[in-house]
Design an enzyme around this catalytic site. Structure first.
Site, PDB file in Angstrom:
ATOM      1  CG  ASP A 229     -61.183  16.189-133.722  1.00 26.31           C
ATOM      2  OD1 ASP A 229     -61.888  16.258-134.368  1.00 26.31           O
ATOM      3  OD2 ASP A 229     -60.986  15.561-132.418  1.00 26.31           O
TER       4      ASP A 229
ATOM      5  CG  HIS B  80     -60.457   7.880-129.279  1.00 28.96           C
ATOM      6  ND1 HIS B  80     -61.550   7.274-128.652  1.00 28.96           N
ATOM      7  CD2 HIS B  80     -61.245   8.986-129.683  1.00 28.96           C
ATOM      8  CE1 HIS B  80     -62.520   7.678-128.692  1.00 28.96           C
ATOM      9  NE2 HIS B  80     -62.692   8.955-129.488  1.00 28.96           N
TER      10      HIS B  80
END
Ligand code: CMC
Length: 432
Positions: free
Chosen positions: A367, A310
Site C-alpha cells: 500500500d 506486515h
C-alpha cells in the site's frame, strides 16, 4: 529445515501427559504442528490472538515467504507475472492453479467480458445511497445484493460456483465504476466489450455519453499491473473472512461482500487511502516528514507509518518493490511529476535507517506506493481500496472455492478463554 530434517512429530508435555503431535510439512519446507487432537486429549486449547501462529487451512494457491520477501501464485514468481502476464490470465491461474492454454484463455476472456452488465434494477441500489457514502460500503452492499439476483447461488455444484465466480469477476468493475459515477452525479456508463478488462474499467470510470473516450494504453497497463499485484495474498484478514463466512455455507456473493468490508479497514486494504492522506498532510505542511516519523514511533500518539509493516513480511514486500519502480515508469511515461513520491521516498529512507523500524523489521508494504500510481491514473483517493478489491476478487473466489472442495474444512468456530465473572445469582433491578 528441509523435508528430510523436519521431525515427524512434536512432543508436548502437559502435566503428566505426553503427546506426540503430527507435523505437517509444506512444499517449501514450512512446518506446522497438527493440534487437532489437542483438546480431545488434554482438555486444553491453544491461545493465539490474531492467529499469527495458526495455520487455518492447507492451500495450493499462493506461497509467501515473509523472511525472504517471496510471493508466488501457484508457483509462479510475482515478478514474472507482473511483467509478462496480464490480470485475466492471473485470474485463471489463481482459480485453477495452472496457466490457461490459448483456448481456455479465449473462452474465459469471452465469459468475463459478456457478464459485465448489472441488472438494470440494481442501478436503483446506487441511487438510494448517499452520494458521499464511502464507495467500499457501496460496493459491499452491491456485491451482497447480487445474491438477490442470482438466488441459486449456493456452494452446491462446481458448475453453479463457476458461473457465480465469472459473474463476480465480470461485474465487480461495473459496481466499482457505478459507485464512483453515483458519487459525482454522472450517468452510469455501460461496459464496452471491445476493451480489455483494465481499459473497460477506465472507460466506465471516465467516459461520459457526451463524447468519445479512448482509454490511455499506458494507464490501462499500469492498472492491470496493480490488479495483478493485488490478486491474492493467502490467508490475510479479508480472505480469512471470506473463508470464514463461506464455512457456514453462505453463498459466494455474501462471503465476498464480507471480505470487502474486512478489506476496508485502514490496517488492511484501507491503508492505501491512509498513505496518500498521510503524504498529503506532510505536503500541506502540517508536519515535516521527520516530525511525522517521530510521532509514528510514539505508541500513545495513535499515529502509524501507513503502508509500512506486515504480519508476514519481515523484509521488503516484493509487491512494494515492483510498485516503487512502476511509480517512476508510469509518471515518466505520462510525463508527470508527483511531489508525494518524493515525500514517500524520504519517509522510506528515514525508516530504513531508524532503529525503531529496523529492529521491528518494518518495510514498505503493497500500500505504500500503490496510491501514487492510482493518483496518476486519476482515481480518487476514496476509490483506492475499491481498486484493491477489484484486484483481490480472484483471490477471494479461488480461496472460497478451495475451501468448498476441502474435505477437511469445518465451520470456522474458534474457542475462547473465558475471563469474565464467576457464576452469580441474578438480582431483580429494584434490589441492585
Ligand atoms: N508504524 C509504526 N509502528 C509500527 C507499524 C507502523 N506502520 N507497524 C508495526 N509497528 C510496530 C508496532 O507498534 C509493534 O511495536 P512493539 O513491538 O513495540 O509493540 C511492532 O511494530 C509489531 O507490530 P504489530 O502491530 O504487532 O504487527 P501486526 O503484525 O499485528 O500488524 C500491520 C501488522 C500491517 C497491521 C501493522 O504493521 C500496521 O498497522 N501497519 C500500518 C497499516 C498498513 O500499512 N497496513 C497494510 C498492510 S499490507 C496490505 C494489506 O494487508 O492490505
Amino acid at each position: 529445515m528441509t523435508h528430510d530434517t523436519v521431525p515427524k512429530t512434536a512432543k508436548l508435555t502437559f502435566g503428566d501427559q505426553e503427546l506426540d503431535l503430527p507435523v505437517l510439512v509444506g512444499t517449501a519446507g514450512e512446518t506446522a504442528i497438527d493440534i487437532r487432537q489437542l483438546r480431545a486429549k488434554t482438555g486444553a486449547v491453544t491461545y493465539d490472538p490474531g492467529l499469527g501462529n495458526t495455520g487455518a487451512c492447507q492451500s495450493k494457491i499462493t506461497f509467501l515467504d515473509g523472511e525472504q520477501g517471496v510471493l508466488r501464485y501457484a508457483g509462479y514468481p510475482i515478478e514474472e507475472l507482473a511483467h509478462q502476464s496480464h490480470f485475466v490470465e492471473v485470474m485463471w491461474l489463481l482459480l485453477h492453479q495452472e496457466l490457461p492454454n490459448k483456448q481456455q484463455l479465449e473462452q474465459f476472456t469471452h465469459d468475463i467480458t459478456y457478464h459485465t452488465m448489472l441488472h438494470e434494477d440494481l442501478k436503483r441500489l446506487f441511487s438510494s445511497l448517499p452520494k458521499d457514502g464511502h464507495p467500499m460500503a457501496v460496493c459491499a452492499a452491491a456485491v451482497g445484493a447480487l445474491s438477490t439476483y442470482y438466488q441459486k447461488a449456493a456452494p452446491n455444484t462446481p458448475e453453479q460456483n463457476w458461473i457465480d465466480a465469472i459473474r463476480l469477476l465480470a461485474k465487480m468493475p461495473t459496481i466499482a465504476a457505478y459507485s464512483y459515477k453515483h458519487s459525482i452525479g454522472q450517468p452510469f456508463m455501460y461496459p464496452r466489450n471491445d476493451l480489455s478488462y483494465a481499459a473497460n474499467i477506465m472507460h466506465m470510470m471516465y467516459a461520459t455519453p457526451c463524447e468519445e473516450y479512448e482509454p490511455n494504453p499506458v494507464m490501462a497497463r499500469a492498472l492491470d499491473l496493480l490488479l495483478i499485484l493485488h490478486a491474492d495474498h493467502e490467508q490475510n484478514c479479508s480472505t480469512s473472512t471470506v473463508r470464514t463466512v463461506g464455512s457456514s455455507g453462505a453463498n459466494l456473493f455474501a462471503s465476498v461482500s464480507a471480505g470487502i468490508s474486512a478489506l476496508w479497514g485502514p490496517l488492511h486494504g484501507g491503508a492505501n487511502q491512509a498513505v496518500i492522506e498521510m503524504l498529503l498532510s506532510i505536503r500541506e505542511g502540517r508536519r515535516t516528514a521527520r516530525e511525522f516519523m517521530e510521532l509514528a514511533k510514539k505508541k500513545d500518539s495513535g499515529v502509524r507509518l501507513m503502508g509500512f509493516g506486515h504480519r508476514v513480511y519481515k523484509n521488503y514486500d516484493p509487491r512494494a518493490l515492483i510498485l516503487k519502480q512502476a511509480c517512476y515508469d508510469v509518471l515518466g511515461e505520462l510525463g508527470r511529476k508527483d511531489p508525494l513520491l518524493d515525500i514517500a521516498l524520504e519517509l522510506e529512507q528515514i525508516a530504513l535507517s531508524d532503529s525503531y523500524f529496523v529492529e521491528r523489521k518494518l518495510y514498505p508494504n503493497v500500500d505504500f506506493y500503490s496510491g501514487i500510481i492510482y493518483k496518476a491514473l486519476g482515481i480518487p483517493t476514496e476509490l483506492f481500496t475499491v481498486f484493491f478489491a477489484i484486484g483481490r476478487m480472484p483471490g477471494w473466489i479461488a480461496q472460497w472455492l478451495e475451501y468448498n472442495r476441502d474435505s477437511e474444512a469445518r465451520i470456522t468456530r474458534p474457542r475462547q478463554i473465558y475471563m469474565g465473572s464467576a457464576p452469580r445469582t441474578y438480582a431483580p433491578v429494584e434490589g441492585r
